[in-house]
Design a protein around this motif. Structure first.
Motif, PDB file in Angstrom:
ATOM      1  N   ASN A   1      44.979  36.649  53.850  1.00 58.17           N
ATOM      2  CA  ASN A   1      45.873  35.299  54.356  1.00 58.17           C
ATOM      3  C   ASN A   1      43.351  35.197  53.339  1.00 58.17           C
ATOM      4  OD1 ASN A   1      47.067  34.666  56.403  1.00 58.17           O
ATOM      5  ND2 ASN A   1      46.190  35.949  57.796  1.00 58.17           N
ATOM      6  N   ASP A   2      43.504  35.057  52.373  1.00 65.44           N
ATOM      7  CA  ASP A   2      42.537  34.898  51.377  1.00 65.44           C
ATOM      8  C   ASP A   2      42.061  35.582  50.139  1.00 65.44           C
ATOM      9  OD1 ASP A   2      40.129  34.775  51.345  1.00 65.44           O
ATOM     10  OD2 ASP A   2      38.525  35.722  52.203  1.00 65.44           O
ATOM     11  N   GLN A   3      42.953  34.638  49.608  1.00 67.73           N
ATOM     12  CA  GLN A   3      42.494  34.269  48.306  1.00 67.73           C
ATOM     13  C   GLN A   3      41.445  34.274  47.727  1.00 67.73           C
ATOM     14  OE1 GLN A   3      46.321  33.900  46.378  1.00 67.73           O
ATOM     15  NE2 GLN A   3      45.291  34.973  44.834  1.00 67.73           N
ATOM     16  N   ARG A   4      40.608  34.210  48.321  1.00 70.69           N
ATOM     17  CA  ARG A   4      39.372  34.705  47.538  1.00 70.69           C
ATOM     18  C   ARG A   4      38.833  35.499  47.216  1.00 70.69           C
ATOM     19  NH1 ARG A   4      33.193  32.235  48.472  1.00 70.69           N
ATOM     20  NH2 ARG A   4      32.348  32.227  47.014  1.00 70.69           N
ATOM     21  N   VAL A   5      38.949  36.447  47.790  1.00 74.36           N
ATOM     22  CA  VAL A   5      39.368  38.152  48.445  1.00 74.36           C
ATOM     23  C   VAL A   5      39.564  39.294  47.251  1.00 74.36           C
ATOM     24  CG1 VAL A   5      39.225  40.233  49.684  1.00 74.36           C
ATOM     25  CG2 VAL A   5      38.412  38.225  50.482  1.00 74.36           C
ATOM     26  N   ARG A   6      41.090  38.391  47.236  1.00 68.39           N
ATOM     27  CA  ARG A   6      41.689  39.221  46.254  1.00 68.39           C
ATOM     28  C   ARG A   6      42.084  38.472  45.059  1.00 68.39           C
ATOM     29  NH1 ARG A   6      45.888  36.601  49.616  1.00 68.39           N
ATOM     30  NH2 ARG A   6      46.159  34.994  48.450  1.00 68.39           N
ATOM     31  N   ASP A   7      41.296  37.544  44.657  1.00 63.31           N
ATOM     32  CA  ASP A   7      41.018  36.820  42.994  1.00 63.31           C
ATOM     33  C   ASP A   7      39.437  37.907  43.008  1.00 63.31           C
ATOM     34  OD1 ASP A   7      42.878  35.493  42.828  1.00 63.31           O
ATOM     35  OD2 ASP A   7      41.615  33.844  43.338  1.00 63.31           O
ATOM     36  N   ILE A   8      38.719  37.581  43.574  1.00 62.29           N
ATOM     37  CA  ILE A   8      36.910  38.733  43.104  1.00 62.29           C
ATOM     38  C   ILE A   8      37.689  40.274  43.490  1.00 62.29           C
ATOM     39  CG2 ILE A   8      35.518  39.385  44.401  1.00 62.29           C
ATOM     40  CD1 ILE A   8      34.897  36.868  46.048  1.00 62.29           C
ATOM     41  N   ALA A   9      38.804  40.632  44.111  1.00 55.90           N
ATOM     42  CA  ALA A   9      38.498  42.435  44.579  1.00 55.90           C
ATOM     43  C   ALA A   9      40.020  42.513  42.740  1.00 55.90           C
ATOM     44  CB  ALA A   9      39.918  42.513  45.128  1.00 55.90           C
ATOM     45  N   TYR A  10      40.654  41.501  42.525  1.00 57.39           N
ATOM     46  CA  TYR A  10      41.575  41.974  40.807  1.00 57.39           C
ATOM     47  C   TYR A  10      39.974  41.456  40.098  1.00 57.39           C
ATOM     48  CZ  TYR A  10      44.520  41.842  37.590  1.00 57.39           C
ATOM     49  OH  TYR A  10      45.594  41.350  36.355  1.00 57.39           O
ATOM     50  N   SER A  11      39.685  40.732  39.659  1.00 55.79           N
ATOM     51  CA  SER A  11      38.102  40.344  38.909  1.00 55.79           C
ATOM     52  C   SER A  11      37.344  41.334  38.462  1.00 55.79           C
ATOM     53  CB  SER A  11      37.568  39.261  38.975  1.00 55.79           C
ATOM     54  OG  SER A  11      36.660  39.118  37.848  1.00 55.79           O
ATOM     55  N   ALA A  12      37.092  42.099  39.585  1.00 48.24           N
ATOM     56  CA  ALA A  12      36.177  43.820  39.532  1.00 48.24           C
ATOM     57  C   ALA A  12      36.873  44.155  38.769  1.00 48.24           C
ATOM     58  CB  ALA A  12      35.627  43.967  40.910  1.00 48.24           C
ATOM     59  N   LEU A  13      38.697  44.612  39.323  1.00 47.69           N
ATOM     60  CA  LEU A  13      39.246  46.130  38.890  1.00 47.69           C
ATOM     61  C   LEU A  13      39.445  45.625  37.074  1.00 47.69           C
ATOM     62  CD1 LEU A  13      40.987  47.813  38.690  1.00 47.69           C
ATOM     63  CD2 LEU A  13      43.008  46.354  39.607  1.00 47.69           C
ATOM     64  N   SER A  14      39.579  43.986  36.771  1.00 50.46           N
ATOM     65  CA  SER A  14      39.791  44.077  35.896  1.00 50.46           C
ATOM     66  C   SER A  14      38.561  44.431  34.495  1.00 50.46           C
ATOM     67  CB  SER A  14      40.036  42.239  35.832  1.00 50.46           C
ATOM     68  OG  SER A  14      40.846  42.041  36.713  1.00 50.46           O
ATOM     69  N   ARG A  15      37.883  44.098  35.271  1.00 48.38           N
ATOM     70  CA  ARG A  15      36.323  44.781  34.046  1.00 48.38           C
ATOM     71  C   ARG A  15      36.084  46.047  34.517  1.00 48.38           C
ATOM     72  NH1 ARG A  15      32.940  43.657  30.934  1.00 48.38           N
ATOM     73  NH2 ARG A  15      31.148  44.035  30.886  1.00 48.38           N
ATOM     74  N   THR A  16      36.176  46.060  35.390  1.00 49.91           N
ATOM     75  CA  THR A  16      36.067  47.737  35.211  1.00 49.91           C
ATOM     76  C   THR A  16      37.285  48.312  34.473  1.00 49.91           C
ATOM     77  OG1 THR A  16      35.463  48.445  37.585  1.00 49.91           O
ATOM     78  CG2 THR A  16      36.605  50.128  36.960  1.00 49.91           C
ATOM     79  N   ALA A  17      38.656  47.727  34.632  1.00 50.83           N
ATOM     80  CA  ALA A  17      39.653  48.125  33.270  1.00 50.83           C
ATOM     81  C   ALA A  17      39.136  47.845  31.871  1.00 50.83           C
ATOM     82  CB  ALA A  17      41.218  47.788  34.025  1.00 50.83           C
ATOM     83  N   GLU A  18      38.956  46.419  31.888  1.00 51.40           N
ATOM     84  CA  GLU A  18      38.269  47.133  30.520  1.00 51.40           C
ATOM     85  C   GLU A  18      36.910  47.467  29.864  1.00 51.40           C
ATOM     86  OE1 GLU A  18      35.334  42.852  28.980  1.00 51.40           O
ATOM     87  OE2 GLU A  18      36.983  42.387  30.422  1.00 51.40           O
ATOM     88  N   ILE A  19      35.380  47.646  30.969  1.00 46.80           N
ATOM     89  CA  ILE A  19      34.713  48.523  30.263  1.00 46.80           C
ATOM     90  C   ILE A  19      35.138  49.663  30.454  1.00 46.80           C
ATOM     91  CG2 ILE A  19      32.899  49.663  30.922  1.00 46.80           C
ATOM     92  CD1 ILE A  19      31.980  46.371  32.482  1.00 46.80           C
ATOM     93  N   ARG A  20      35.511  50.668  30.785  1.00 48.16           N
ATOM     94  CA  ARG A  20      36.273  52.310  30.875  1.00 48.16           C
ATOM     95  C   ARG A  20      37.773  52.383  29.592  1.00 48.16           C
ATOM     96  NH1 ARG A  20      35.085  56.064  35.169  1.00 48.16           N
ATOM     97  NH2 ARG A  20      33.366  55.457  35.532  1.00 48.16           N
ATOM     98  N   SER A  21      38.243  51.319  29.672  1.00 45.16           N
ATOM     99  CA  SER A  21      39.028  51.549  28.832  1.00 45.16           C
ATOM    100  C   SER A  21      39.282  51.089  27.286  1.00 45.16           C
ATOM    101  CB  SER A  21      40.607  51.513  28.958  1.00 45.16           C
ATOM    102  OG  SER A  21      40.864  49.625  28.805  1.00 45.16           O
ATOM    103  N   GLY A  22      37.571  49.954  27.026  1.00 45.90           N
ATOM    104  CA  GLY A  22      37.968  49.081  26.251  1.00 45.90           C
ATOM    105  C   GLY A  22      39.158  48.065  25.823  1.00 45.90           C
ATOM    106  N   ASN A  23      39.435  47.461  26.916  1.00 46.53           N
ATOM    107  CA  ASN A  23      40.318  46.713  26.850  1.00 46.53           C
ATOM    108  C   ASN A  23      41.853  47.215  26.239  1.00 46.53           C
ATOM    109  OD1 ASN A  23      39.210  43.764  27.440  1.00 46.53           O
ATOM    110  ND2 ASN A  23      38.292  44.371  25.814  1.00 46.53           N
TER     111      ASN A  23
END
Length: 181
Positions: A105-127
């Motif tokens: 019931n909270d799209q904002r929480v999902r968006d924040i979580a996905y954004s943090a996951l995306s950033r971690t993936a970007e940094i760790r794997s070099g995009n």
């Protein structure tokens, strides 16, 4: 603390089955609360598991060579049902990641979580990896650590691997051993 609780219970004059029941009724709930509300390390869990196994073998008068699987298997399977803290930590990490990515019931929480996951993936794997690929695959040989970025997502990645599971972001499911949960 959990280990002290187990030691008191195992040293008591209770019958063996009562000792195991007391661990489940009194020590394990305190442990579960700790695991759900803190971020204990895997090395801490391994140390506690090792000490708990030694205590159980000593006070339940089991041979030192008793295999861990007997200690951890549930009683319906013929084991003692002691909690495996390392496995519990991995399960809670996967559960936390799943809950954040699939909050109903909270799209904002999902968006924040996905954004943090995306950033971690970007940094760790070099995009080089999508968040989905990052989460469900072990690091490439050249990936390594970029900085000291440790997060729920990198911990969840290790835990998914430990549990032989995959978290599917698009349809919010977890699969393990060919079964979808």
């Amino acid at each position: 603390d959990y280990l002290a609780d187990c030691e008191v219970i195992l040293k008591s004059d209770l019958a063996d089955w009562q000792k195991l029941d007391a661990i489940h009724r009194f020590a394990k709930p305190r442990l579960v609360f700790l695991l759900q509300n803190t971020t204990p390390s895997i090395s801490w869990a391994k140390d506690i598991d090792k000490a708990t196994r030694a205590l159980a073998k000593l006070h339940l008068k089991l041979p030192r060579r008793t295999v861990s699987s007997f200690l951890y298997a549930n009683s319906k399977s013929g084991g003692l049902g002691l909690p495996n803290i390392e496995d519990e930590i991995h399960i809670y990490r996967v559960s936390s990641a799943y809950k954040l990515l699939s909050t109903p019931n909270d799209q904002r929480v999902r968006d924040i979580a996905y954004s943090a996951l995306s950033r971690t993936a970007e940094i760790r794997s070099g995009n080089r990896k999508s968040p989905q690929d990052f989460l469900n695959n072990l690091p490439d040989p050249g990936e390594g650590r970029r900085g000291d970025l440790s997060s729920l997502w990198s911990d969840s990645r290790a835990s998914l691997h430990h549990c032989n599971a995959e978290l599917h972001i698009g349809n919010s499911t977890i699969s393990c051993g060919g079964h979808t949960l």
